[in-house]
Design a protein around this motif. Structure first.
Motif, PDB file in Angstrom:
ATOM      1  N   GLY A   3       0.787  -1.219   0.000  1.00  0.00           N
ATOM      2  CA  GLY A   3       0.000   0.000   0.000  1.00  0.00           C
ATOM      3  C   GLY A   3       0.816   1.265   0.000  1.00  0.00           C
ATOM      4  N   SER A   4       2.113   1.190   0.179  1.00  0.00           N
ATOM      5  CA  SER A   4       2.901   2.402   0.326  1.00  0.00           C
ATOM      6  C   SER A   4       3.869   2.632  -0.816  1.00  0.00           C
ATOM      7  CB  SER A   4       3.684   2.324   1.645  1.00  0.00           C
ATOM      8  OG  SER A   4       4.482   1.173   1.678  1.00  0.00           O
ATOM      9  N   SER A   5       3.890   1.753  -1.822  1.00  0.00           N
ATOM     10  CA  SER A   5       4.811   1.922  -2.932  1.00  0.00           C
ATOM     11  C   SER A   5       4.055   2.305  -4.181  1.00  0.00           C
ATOM     12  CB  SER A   5       5.593   0.623  -3.181  1.00  0.00           C
ATOM     13  OG  SER A   5       4.719  -0.411  -3.520  1.00  0.00           O
ATOM     14  N   VAL A 139      -7.208   1.868  -0.283  1.00  0.00           N
ATOM     15  CA  VAL A 139      -6.523   0.822  -1.044  1.00  0.00           C
ATOM     16  C   VAL A 139      -5.222   0.436  -0.344  1.00  0.00           C
ATOM     17  CG1 VAL A 139      -5.339   0.290  -3.205  1.00  0.00           C
ATOM     18  CG2 VAL A 139      -7.553   1.451  -3.257  1.00  0.00           C
ATOM     19  N   GLY A 140      -4.489   1.442   0.126  1.00  0.00           N
ATOM     20  CA  GLY A 140      -3.256   1.161   0.847  1.00  0.00           C
ATOM     21  C   GLY A 140      -3.496   0.340   2.101  1.00  0.00           C
ATOM     22  N   GLN A 141      -4.533   0.689   2.855  1.00  0.00           N
ATOM     23  CA  GLN A 141      -4.866  -0.069   4.058  1.00  0.00           C
ATOM     24  C   GLN A 141      -5.210  -1.516   3.710  1.00  0.00           C
ATOM     25  OE1 GLN A 141      -8.101   1.632   6.315  1.00  0.00           O
ATOM     26  NE2 GLN A 141      -8.223  -0.119   7.718  1.00  0.00           N
ATOM     27  N   ARG A 148      -0.501  -7.825  -0.246  1.00  0.00           N
ATOM     28  CA  ARG A 148      -0.436  -8.055  -1.679  1.00  0.00           C
ATOM     29  C   ARG A 148      -1.134  -6.923  -2.428  1.00  0.00           C
ATOM     30  NH1 ARG A 148      -3.300 -13.221  -3.344  1.00  0.00           N
ATOM     31  NH2 ARG A 148      -3.475 -12.156  -5.338  1.00  0.00           N
ATOM     32  N   VAL A 149      -0.832  -6.827  -3.718  1.00  0.00           N
ATOM     33  CA  VAL A 149      -1.477  -5.861  -4.604  1.00  0.00           C
ATOM     34  C   VAL A 149      -2.908  -6.306  -4.894  1.00  0.00           C
ATOM     35  CG1 VAL A 149      -1.474  -5.029  -7.001  1.00  0.00           C
ATOM     36  CG2 VAL A 149       0.643  -5.047  -5.685  1.00  0.00           C
ATOM     37  N   ILE A 150      -3.831  -5.345  -4.976  1.00  0.00           N
ATOM     38  CA  ILE A 150      -5.184  -5.635  -5.424  1.00  0.00           C
ATOM     39  C   ILE A 150      -5.448  -4.892  -6.727  1.00  0.00           C
ATOM     40  CG2 ILE A 150      -5.966  -5.931  -3.044  1.00  0.00           C
ATOM     41  CD1 ILE A 150      -7.537  -3.251  -3.414  1.00  0.00           C
ATOM     42  N   LEU A 151      -6.572  -5.198  -7.348  1.00  0.00           N
ATOM     43  CA  LEU A 151      -7.068  -4.473  -8.510  1.00  0.00           C
ATOM     44  C   LEU A 151      -8.320  -3.715  -8.119  1.00  0.00           C
ATOM     45  CD1 LEU A 151      -6.847  -7.285 -11.242  1.00  0.00           C
ATOM     46  CD2 LEU A 151      -5.075  -5.652 -10.579  1.00  0.00           C
ATOM     47  N   SER A 179      -1.226   4.409  -5.222  1.00  0.00           N
ATOM     48  CA  SER A 179      -1.371   3.304  -4.262  1.00  0.00           C
ATOM     49  C   SER A 179      -0.555   2.082  -4.627  1.00  0.00           C
ATOM     50  CB  SER A 179      -2.842   2.896  -4.160  1.00  0.00           C
ATOM     51  OG  SER A 179      -3.280   2.296  -5.365  1.00  0.00           O
ATOM     52  N   GLY A 180      -0.130   1.980  -5.899  1.00  0.00           N
ATOM     53  CA  GLY A 180       0.560   0.784  -6.351  1.00  0.00           C
ATOM     54  C   GLY A 180      -0.358  -0.344  -6.733  1.00  0.00           C
ATOM     55  N   CYS A 181      -1.676  -0.112  -6.744  1.00  0.00           N
ATOM     56  CA  CYS A 181      -2.606  -1.171  -7.136  1.00  0.00           C
ATOM     57  C   CYS A 181      -2.707  -1.242  -8.649  1.00  0.00           C
ATOM     58  CB  CYS A 181      -3.988  -0.924  -6.520  1.00  0.00           C
ATOM     59  SG  CYS A 181      -4.952   0.394  -7.315  1.00  0.00           S
TER      60      CYS A 181
END
Length: 302
Positions: A3-5, A139-141, A148-151, A179-181
């Motif tokens: 969530g932080s990248s 999304v980050g939370q 893991r990454v979500i969509l 968010s990196g998602c």
């Protein structure tokens, strides 16, 4: 942590990756046929909330998970809501993800309730900086909780907010990058929204960088007359429309094969009808190097 990248691409866990082939939504009327038959489709997508309670239904999901790559699709986390995320709901989702190890996890860009009141609908957001920051935080939370990454999935829209500060594609792209998602691109939703709100669906799709797209949804929709105005309704109750197939072919030609789900949630047909729709998507994907046939070792890693 996920969530932080910030990133402009999507990577997926090695276990249970989803092939760049067509899959179908897992619905109760088809459980027995899928359990008893040979491998029939490239992968399955389950609505996470249907399997959070355990018991026999969770056992069925576990059995099917042994035979098919699995994606989990949430409808109740309310990522776009102003209220804090429901920690109990997020914990149940975390446990389900840990137990089933799905290839993909996705949720909607929407809100579903507030103050303990939950609505059976996916409600829209204004495309503002304030809403964007709130969505990115949620999304980050979620990604931190799941590890893991979500969509996130673009909505189907029936109204537009006058005070929106950016376009919907710009909002979604920025949410993914902050968010990196990744993005679950629902082509039917784009078409429905375009017809309801009067924008160009091809321009919308062109504005989405292909490297952000981790999955595609296709579904049917209906038409209703509302005081003399035609409204398209994203009801997932029929075959995919020809216009949506055309947009899908254009999208795959531009970004390459992606896992593609056929959604059919109301007036659910017999399994062969659903599989025939999935075969149409497989035919498109195979023309651009997709898996085409379930089981080939091709994966959508952007």
């Amino acid at each position: 942590m996920p969530g932080s990248s910030a990133t402009a691409s999507v990577t997926f866990p090695a276990a249970g990756r989803i092939p760049a082939a067509a899959g179908i939504g897992l619905r109760h009327p088809h459980h027995r046929a899928l359990l008893d038959g040979d491998r029939r489709t490239g992968w399955l997508e389950a609505h996470a909330e249907n399997y959070m309670t355990g018991g026999w239904i969770r056992h069925v999901l576990g059995r099917l998970r042994e035979a098919y790559p699995l994606s989990l699709h949430g409808v109740g986390l309310s990522l776009g809501g102003a209220a804090p995320l429901d920690r109990d709901h997020l914990e149940r989702l975390r446990q389900l993800v840990r137990q089933t190890e799905p290839g993909l996890v996705s949720e909607h860009v929407a809100w579903t309730g507030m103050g303990g009141l939950y609505l059976n609908d996916l409600l829209p957001l204004p495309w503002t900086e304030e809403a964007l920051a709130n969505l990115v935080a949620h999304v980050g939370q979620t990604q931190d909780a799941l590890g893991r990454v979500i969509l996130i999935e673009n909505p189907s829209s029936y109204l537009a907010f006058r005070h929106s500060e950016m376009s919907e594609p710009a909002f979604l792209v920025e949410a993914c990058r902050r968010s990196g998602c990744g993005l679950l691109l629902d082509v039917n939703n784009v078409f429905v929204s375009a017809r309801n709100l009067g924008f160009d669906p091809e321009a919308y799709l062109q504005a989405i960088p292909g490297e952000l797209v981790g999955e595609i949804h296709l579904a049917g929709h209906s038409r209703q007359d509302v005081e003399g105005v035609e409204l398209r309704i994203d009801d997932h109750g029929s075959a995919v429309a020809s216009e949506v197939w055309a947009l899908y072919r254009q999208t795959i030609a531009r970004i390459g094969p992606r896992p593609t789900l056929i959604e059919w949630d109301s007036s659910i047909p017999d399994l062969p009808v659903l599989l025939a729709e999935a075969a149409k998507a497989d035919a498109v994907l195979s023309g651009y190097g997709g898996a085409g046939v379930a089981g080939e070792d091709r994966h959508a890693v952007a």
